[in-house]
Design a protein around this motif. Sequence first.
Motif: not given
Length: 393
Positions: A95, A97, A204, A212-213, A215-217, A219-220
């Motif tokens: 992401p 972010q 998120c 994107e939301r 992917r960020y969730y 990976s995090s």
Amino acid sequence: MDFLRTLTDSCCPAFPHPRQAIVMQDDLIVASEKVSNDMTASVLLESGGEKEYRVLPWPNPLKPKSVKYFIYKDQDETVVPGMELQPTGNGFRAPQQLPLSLPSAAEIASWPLDLSLPQFKWNQDLLDKVRPVQAGERPWVIVLMGTPGIGKTHLLNHGTVEQKEAVDAKIGRKVPWDNIFFKQIDDAIHHGARAELEKLWAECKEIKDPHERFRYYWSSKQQIFTRFAVDKPEVSESNPKPASYEFRLGVEIVKQLTQPGQLYNVAIETTGLTPGLVKFGLTAPHYAEYHKLVILVDFDDMEQARTITHSRLIAELNSCNMQGGEQFGNYLNVISEKAKETYKVCQELARTKNKELDDAGSGGGRWHTYRVKHSFPLDPSVQRRIDEFYGHI
């Protein structure tokens, strides 16, 4: 990795400080290593048969168009072999972010693990649902392994009478299905990293683009699992054998469940990625007198498994509540094959251990294995949740 050093030394300009590189095969990280060169493009490392490796700097500062695979992360973050990069229309990337801020492994190691503390009420709630084995009964330790999202938890908690009777008939013993403490890594992460997960869910909500939301969730969440279940502090005089938070907590829970005179039946859920870890757990001294049962939950439809785990992660985003592990996508194929290999190792171990017990005339607990072949239609709501999330319907 001599080939990595040779490649970077010969074709890349020197970089004054070591950087971490990742080695890719079929979109999966298969290794990582500190290198002293700054690579600015992906490099075809080896080609032939089914192998194709790519080496990338970690992180990649330039993100040139020629790089099909790259990821954005802090320089000191650990790269885990087997990690999968997130798919996009143009390749794979993480992401945009900034990575989620997490407590260090050293900080987590200082957290108290007294199971009587309020933060471990969830563990006591699970314990209150079961009872110690009665005098004269032999306790059980059960390992369920297999690909995420295919019914391991469901089999133990909600399996039909027919399913459980089939296991009993195959191994020739009655398993105490209604009196088992189910030890899951998800519980340890869900409650141990509750503050980090809540922060993640809040962040998120501010990301408008669903791709994107997600992917960020993902990976995090993967970073959270790595930090709490894998990462451990540096070796020190006061801590000569450091371990991850999840491992240390697991030790405390097992101690609670295997106290002399108050033994509980225990079930442990795992993917089966690490045969040594499964063997280590089953051969631990506190399980010496236990019956052992290793269950492989097998599932051939990996496309369906990917859909289920994808949808489950979206359900977590929608509900702000963790419902399972962090793995999904192509990595499920790796888990599936590795779990089958681990099961074969366990089958051979069971034969060896039972022979040793028989030869010694021991009346101790025996080893058993069972393979469940799952096949079920996909609930339409699973795919519909994905479509609604991305605005396809």
